[in-house]
Design a protein around this motif. Sequence first.
Motif, PDB file in Angstrom:
ATOM      1  N   PHE A   1      -7.736   5.572   2.662  1.00 13.71           N
ATOM      2  CA  PHE A   1      -7.269   6.540   1.672  1.00 13.71           C
ATOM      3  C   PHE A   1      -8.360   7.562   1.375  1.00 13.71           C
ATOM      4  O   PHE A   1      -9.543   7.223   1.287  1.00 13.71           O
ATOM      5  CB  PHE A   1      -6.861   5.819   0.383  1.00 13.71           C
ATOM      6  N   THR A   2      -7.951   8.807   1.227  1.00 15.73           N
ATOM      7  CA  THR A   2      -8.894   9.885   0.914  1.00 15.73           C
ATOM      8  C   THR A   2      -9.028  10.021  -0.601  1.00 15.73           C
ATOM      9  O   THR A   2      -8.383   9.295  -1.364  1.00 15.73           O
ATOM     10  CB  THR A   2      -8.394  11.230   1.483  1.00 15.73           C
ATOM     11  N   GLU A   3      -9.819  10.986  -1.000  1.00 19.73           N
ATOM     12  CA  GLU A   3     -10.045  11.239  -2.424  1.00 19.73           C
ATOM     13  C   GLU A   3      -8.759  11.458  -3.198  1.00 19.73           C
ATOM     14  O   GLU A   3      -8.647  11.083  -4.358  1.00 19.73           O
ATOM     15  CB  GLU A   3     -10.924  12.486  -2.579  1.00 19.73           C
ATOM     16  N   GLU A   4      -7.797  12.106  -2.529  1.00 18.75           N
ATOM     17  CA  GLU A   4      -6.517  12.389  -3.195  1.00 18.75           C
ATOM     18  C   GLU A   4      -5.831  11.133  -3.713  1.00 18.75           C
ATOM     19  O   GLU A   4      -4.973  11.202  -4.567  1.00 18.75           O
ATOM     20  CB  GLU A   4      -5.558  13.078  -2.204  1.00 18.75           C
ATOM     21  N   ALA A   5      -6.203   9.984  -3.109  1.00 22.09           N
ATOM     22  CA  ALA A   5      -5.570   8.732  -3.530  1.00 22.09           C
ATOM     23  C   ALA A   5      -6.290   8.098  -4.716  1.00 22.09           C
ATOM     24  O   ALA A   5      -5.980   6.976  -5.118  1.00 22.09           O
ATOM     25  CB  ALA A   5      -5.509   7.754  -2.356  1.00 22.09           C
TER      26      ALA A   5
ATOM     27  N   VAL B   1      -5.879   1.097   4.422  1.00 23.01           N
ATOM     28  CA  VAL B   1      -4.578   0.979   3.768  1.00 23.01           C
ATOM     29  C   VAL B   1      -4.138  -0.456   3.500  1.00 23.01           C
ATOM     30  O   VAL B   1      -3.712  -0.780   2.395  1.00 23.01           O
ATOM     31  CB  VAL B   1      -3.459   1.729   4.540  1.00 23.01           C
ATOM     32  N   ARG B   2      -4.275  -1.319   4.514  1.00 21.94           N
ATOM     33  CA  ARG B   2      -3.743  -2.670   4.301  1.00 21.94           C
ATOM     34  C   ARG B   2      -4.594  -3.465   3.305  1.00 21.94           C
ATOM     35  O   ARG B   2      -4.132  -4.436   2.729  1.00 21.94           O
ATOM     36  CB  ARG B   2      -3.595  -3.424   5.617  1.00 21.94           C
ATOM     37  N   ASP B   3      -5.844  -2.990   3.119  1.00 22.02           N
ATOM     38  CA  ASP B   3      -6.676  -3.646   2.122  1.00 22.02           C
ATOM     39  C   ASP B   3      -6.286  -3.241   0.711  1.00 22.02           C
ATOM     40  O   ASP B   3      -6.771  -3.813  -0.273  1.00 22.02           O
ATOM     41  CB  ASP B   3      -8.162  -3.301   2.358  1.00 22.02           C
ATOM     42  N   ALA B   4      -5.421  -2.213   0.592  1.00 23.47           N
ATOM     43  CA  ALA B   4      -4.990  -1.765  -0.730  1.00 23.47           C
ATOM     44  C   ALA B   4      -3.824  -2.602  -1.257  1.00 23.47           C
ATOM     45  O   ALA B   4      -3.462  -2.503  -2.433  1.00 23.47           O
ATOM     46  CB  ALA B   4      -4.594  -0.292  -0.677  1.00 23.47           C
ATOM     47  N   ASP B   5      -3.249  -3.434  -0.351  1.00 23.49           N
ATOM     48  CA  ASP B   5      -2.071  -4.220  -0.748  1.00 23.49           C
ATOM     49  C   ASP B   5      -2.298  -5.007  -2.040  1.00 23.49           C
ATOM     50  O   ASP B   5      -1.494  -4.962  -2.966  1.00 23.49           O
ATOM     51  CB  ASP B   5      -1.689  -5.200   0.374  1.00 23.49           C
ATOM     52  N   SER B   6      -3.419  -5.727  -2.097  1.00 20.50           N
ATOM     53  CA  SER B   6      -3.604  -6.626  -3.237  1.00 20.50           C
ATOM     54  C   SER B   6      -3.931  -5.851  -4.508  1.00 20.50           C
ATOM     55  O   SER B   6      -3.508  -6.235  -5.606  1.00 20.50           O
ATOM     56  CB  SER B   6      -4.698  -7.647  -2.924  1.00 20.50           C
ATOM     57  N   LEU B   7      -4.636  -4.711  -4.348  1.00 15.31           N
ATOM     58  CA  LEU B   7      -4.948  -3.910  -5.524  1.00 15.31           C
ATOM     59  C   LEU B   7      -3.661  -3.361  -6.154  1.00 15.31           C
ATOM     60  O   LEU B   7      -3.490  -3.359  -7.375  1.00 15.31           O
ATOM     61  CB  LEU B   7      -5.895  -2.764  -5.137  1.00 15.31           C
ATOM     62  N   VAL B   8      -2.746  -2.925  -5.304  1.00 14.19           N
ATOM     63  CA  VAL B   8      -1.464  -2.417  -5.799  1.00 14.19           C
ATOM     64  C   VAL B   8      -0.778  -3.496  -6.622  1.00 14.19           C
ATOM     65  O   VAL B   8      -0.279  -3.262  -7.734  1.00 14.19           O
ATOM     66  CB  VAL B   8      -0.560  -1.966  -4.624  1.00 14.19           C
ATOM     67  N   SER B   9      -0.780  -4.705  -6.083  1.00 13.38           N
ATOM     68  CA  SER B   9      -0.096  -5.804  -6.751  1.00 13.38           C
ATOM     69  C   SER B   9      -0.747  -6.114  -8.109  1.00 13.38           C
ATOM     70  O   SER B   9      -0.063  -6.294  -9.118  1.00 13.38           O
ATOM     71  CB  SER B   9      -0.091  -7.002  -5.806  1.00 13.38           C
ATOM     72  N   VAL B  10      -2.088  -6.119  -8.123  1.00 13.92           N
ATOM     73  CA  VAL B  10      -2.809  -6.398  -9.372  1.00 13.92           C
ATOM     74  C   VAL B  10      -2.507  -5.333 -10.419  1.00 13.92           C
ATOM     75  O   VAL B  10      -2.236  -5.635 -11.589  1.00 13.92           O
ATOM     76  CB  VAL B  10      -4.333  -6.478  -9.097  1.00 13.92           C
ATOM     77  N   LEU B  11      -2.533  -4.067  -9.981  1.00  8.88           N
ATOM     78  CA  LEU B  11      -2.315  -2.960 -10.918  1.00  8.88           C
ATOM     79  C   LEU B  11      -0.888  -2.975 -11.470  1.00  8.88           C
ATOM     80  O   LEU B  11      -0.665  -2.698 -12.649  1.00  8.88           O
ATOM     81  CB  LEU B  11      -2.606  -1.624 -10.231  1.00  8.88           C
ATOM     82  N   LEU B  12       0.087  -3.311 -10.607  1.00 14.54           N
ATOM     83  CA  LEU B  12       1.472  -3.379 -11.072  1.00 14.54           C
ATOM     84  C   LEU B  12       1.628  -4.486 -12.105  1.00 14.54           C
ATOM     85  O   LEU B  12       2.319  -4.335 -13.109  1.00 14.54           O
ATOM     86  CB  LEU B  12       2.427  -3.633  -9.889  1.00 14.54           C
TER      87      LEU B  12
ATOM     88  N   PHE C   1       0.829  -1.216   0.000  1.00 12.54           N
ATOM     89  CA  PHE C   1       0.000   0.000   0.000  1.00 12.54           C
ATOM     90  C   PHE C   1       0.862   1.263   0.000  1.00 12.54           C
ATOM     91  O   PHE C   1       0.438   2.338  -0.415  1.00 12.54           O
ATOM     92  CB  PHE C   1      -0.981   0.003   1.180  1.00 12.54           C
ATOM     93  N   THR C   2       2.120   1.129   0.476  1.00 14.67           N
ATOM     94  CA  THR C   2       2.975   2.327   0.548  1.00 14.67           C
ATOM     95  C   THR C   2       3.418   2.788  -0.841  1.00 14.67           C
ATOM     96  O   THR C   2       3.955   3.880  -0.980  1.00 14.67           O
ATOM     97  CB  THR C   2       4.225   2.073   1.410  1.00 14.67           C
ATOM     98  N   VAL C   3       3.165   1.965  -1.861  1.00 11.97           N
ATOM     99  CA  VAL C   3       3.462   2.418  -3.227  1.00 11.97           C
ATOM    100  C   VAL C   3       2.586   3.636  -3.550  1.00 11.97           C
ATOM    101  O   VAL C   3       2.981   4.535  -4.282  1.00 11.97           O
ATOM    102  CB  VAL C   3       3.234   1.268  -4.243  1.00 11.97           C
ATOM    103  N   VAL C   4       1.386   3.663  -2.932  1.00 11.65           N
ATOM    104  CA  VAL C   4       0.475   4.780  -3.173  1.00 11.65           C
ATOM    105  C   VAL C   4       1.085   6.090  -2.688  1.00 11.65           C
ATOM    106  O   VAL C   4       0.880   7.143  -3.286  1.00 11.65           O
ATOM    107  CB  VAL C   4      -0.884   4.522  -2.478  1.00 11.65           C
ATOM    108  N   THR C   5       1.823   6.039  -1.598  1.00 13.84           N
ATOM    109  CA  THR C   5       2.409   7.272  -1.059  1.00 13.84           C
ATOM    110  C   THR C   5       3.907   7.376  -1.382  1.00 13.84           C
ATOM    111  O   THR C   5       4.622   8.167  -0.787  1.00 13.84           O
ATOM    112  CB  THR C   5       2.207   7.353   0.476  1.00 13.84           C
TER     113      THR C   5
ATOM    114  N   PRO D   1      -2.428  10.974   1.988  1.00 17.14           N
ATOM    115  CA  PRO D   1      -3.865  10.943   1.675  1.00 17.14           C
ATOM    116  C   PRO D   1      -4.626   9.960   2.562  1.00 17.14           C
ATOM    117  O   PRO D   1      -5.284   9.047   2.062  1.00 17.14           O
ATOM    118  CB  PRO D   1      -3.865  10.481   0.213  1.00 17.14           C
ATOM    119  N   LEU D   2      -4.498  10.116   3.916  1.00 18.12           N
ATOM    120  CA  LEU D   2      -5.131   9.168   4.842  1.00 18.12           C
ATOM    121  C   LEU D   2      -6.033   9.897   5.817  1.00 18.12           C
ATOM    122  O   LEU D   2      -5.701  10.989   6.274  1.00 18.12           O
ATOM    123  CB  LEU D   2      -4.060   8.427   5.649  1.00 18.12           C
TER     124      LEU D   2
END
Length: 1022
Positions: A316-320, A328-339, A186-190, A309-310
Amino acid sequence: MEGPPTLNGEPHIGHVRGRLMKDLWYRYSTLSGKNIVFRGGWDTQGLPVELQAEQELGLTGNKWENLKKVGEEKLVEACKRLIIKYESSWVEADKLLGLLIDHERAYKTYTDEYIEREWKYLETAWEGGLLGEGHKVVAYCPSCLTSLSHAEVSLGGYEPLDDPSLYYKVKAEDGSFLLVWTTMPFTVVTDELVAVKPDAKYLRVRVGEETWVVGAERKDALAKELGIKFGEVVREVKGSELEGLRYTHPLLELIPGLMNLARSGQIHRVVAENFVDTSTGTGVVHLSPANGEDDYLVATRRKVPIFSPLDDEARFTEEAGRFHGLFVRDADSLVSVLLKGRGQLVFEGRIVHDYPVCWRSGHRLLWVVRREYFYWVDRLKEKILEAAEGVEYFFDSPRNRFLEFLRESPPWGITRERVWGTPLPIWACSECGEKTPAFSRKRILELAAELPDGPDFELHRPWIDRIVFKCPKCASRMHREPFVLDTWHNSGSAPYSSFTDQEYRRLIPTEFLTEGIDQTRGWAYTLLVLNVILGGKPLSPYRAFLFQGHVLDAEGRKMSKSIGNVVDGLQALREYSVDLLRFYLAWKSSPIDPLSLDAKEMSGRPYQVLNTLYHIHVYLSQNGALDGYVPRRHTVAWARRRRRLSLVDRWLLSVLAGVEKGVLAGYRESRYNEACRAIEQFVIETLSQNYVRMTRGELWDDSAETRERRLGIFATLGHVLERVDLLLHPVSPYLTEYLHQEVFAGKASWKIPLLVRGFGRAKLLRREKKLEETVAAAILVENGCNSARTKARLKRRWPLRAMYVLAPRRTAAALNSTKALVSTLCNVKVVRVTTRPEAFPVSFLLIPNPTKIGATFKEKTRDILQAVRPMRGAEAWRTYLAGSGVKLRIASGPIEVPPSAFDLRFEQNENFEAVEKEGVFVAVEKTRDERLVAEGLERDVARRLQALRKARGFSPTALLNKASVAGLEAEEVALLMPLKKELSFLVRAKEIQLSTRKDDREGDDEWYEDELDGRPLYLKVD
Ligand SMILES: [Zn+2]
Ligand SMILES: [Zn+2]
């Protein structure tokens, strides 16, 4: 000063042990003549209480959901209810435990008075520039929805947890790819920067058609782990050469906030930083200043704006953008899928690593940027350390641990985003940001522009939040900063907050504190920091701090709700004898060590100690009454004046003197277990097994001529028991007080509690070391004699004609000076002591033991066994005593065989049986002398009859009509028949009746049942 228990649950057995130690110190100090003020105190605010209250209200959501449901007032009410509920449990436990504490004047950290005094610390710090606002990456619990201090992070510790292990590549402006590793996708987002180590080597290496940048140190490991075939190394560069290289964030167009920042050109470039670890991952790390401490520091130092953006719930807020709304920790898998979708995911695995968790909820912590108020503790480090170094910690390990922790002294974030706590009394302007503190109610009333609850509002949320100030700069409305204080601030402020100014000056530094070992990072720490802030001087608010180990279960496992092995404190105090439980907890292990609680063990030796002590009191009481013993008249001083103290009495008093010294030192130096062990040994061995037995013969007598001698024994025993009652009183107060009152405080004027009497000055107690050695030698020989009797099947009751003792010079001299005692103890007519083996009637050998030699010397054993020979007589004796080895020369060179590799053997002897004890050889003559056996039996029977006539109230001069003895063996009757006349004279009876079976016609109740050689013997006096 009480270390306040938190009123959010019931006391468990660990609390009982901790509170016992407080009481041990209290009672010991009081007995030593000090006037101790010990008021109770309760920790009542903060996260632990608030969370428990939420639970009791049946709320299961997070903070915001819960508050929406019930509102702040309801929650505060629930917290107060909770405090009342648990306070009564704790007070009851303290009462049962016998803790001497003033609960009526206990402090509670949530009262307005306490809060106002606590604010004094804030005020002092504010004025000294030590309190301020800051941003900081802090540990944050997504479940408790609050940040945690460093100390709290340490409290929770680390747990091995499973995380993603993600390798991805980002494209640099020169066309190469930087290979990056993260365990928190999730830290890839920031992500704002990528860091390399300045002086480390990096490789530009071919991978297929591309060129990748990886740390040289990691190349081979990566090839293996990621299954990558690295091709030709194009170039080797130092990390510092990469500085400034720009890259494109792989998900940039999905994150509008990040895209805005990227336009400024300040982010998404390589920085060379020393903290980078090149031994893990790829040697290239990405930095998310909003979610990492080091990352944040790098960014602020380089003046890079922070992208955070937290929201308060770590979502995550709109800025994200694409990630908006995700925890945040639920964003881990989405980051991986998108990469992956972008072809930039290189490898995805899992990793188990030690990860910090919340001490309260067990959730894994996050690092987020928060606004907080801080004490700039780092500026006080020297003073804090100086204050801490002057404290007594009793043991080295906790001292080192504590000082080590203090050396870190990072800024202390003292604010929490919760409801139930001491509010931070600082108001902030909603327009211009101006800050106005008001560190007292008076000041708040002066500044208040709106006071909706009147001047007597409660100093808590929500009431204090309704008060509005007017900004002195722009005249806008000022609202209170929405923080409450860290609960450790509440308890840490107790020295000043719980006392008046005058008391603070008089009572602080407090003499002694004791809490769990975890408090090096908790209360012990905050007390120290706050006192240095308040006084501005390197002064600790406590002179001594004893850290305690935890209580474990019988198997040595930590007590936890999940295992279900937690022992409830109240239940234990109700179930067991409190004195026994206290003794056990103090006796089992050193305060600093963990204690494995085992109820079975408690009913063993500890029970034996208290039980024995009780019965010796009864013994003194009953026997003393027959001779008119009056404790206050028949003192040791009295007996000494009348010359009625025997060698054995003086020995006991001398041993007691040594024990007293040891026990008092044990209390003074917080080695309670050693104090208890010293009492244990004294009561069971010295007093019960030796002294009472050694003087019993004299007490059997009931003649008037020897009465004063018996009073000498009672005086000695009485003195010793009174002292033991005092010495044991801190550990087992109920029993000792009871025994003291029952046995010694006969008259009303003496009914002074032990605590009030105190240890006093024991003038009579002088140690006579030589005498102690002498009697110890006699007891040793007696043990030897008993072993020899057992081997030869000679009853202890039977008097023997002769005994030989072969002993080293010093012991022999001691034994020669006390032959009469040895003779009595051993029931032997003639005792011969010698230092010459030739004069010992049994010859003995020292024989090499092949097994023992083999164990020590392994392959040399054969050579040794060939060279060594058995020794006998003087040579064996010398070797045995010397303790030094036998010197030999074998093929491999000179060697020394220790005495322990030899066995001692006595040769068969027709007339003697021999044994050895601690270097002293004892041989008893085996020949059974019928006359002596008869005399011995006569004496044994006479003693029992004398004791009975005494107990039945016959005066020593009264003549009995008849004395009857039944239950004898036929052989014994035959032995005694010729001595009947003598026996009737000894027990003063006209007639003596001896029989094997008791005559039941007259009814059982008149017979008194005694015992002889472990079988019943029936006695009757008429
Ligand atoms: Zn938590
Ligand atoms: Zn303003």
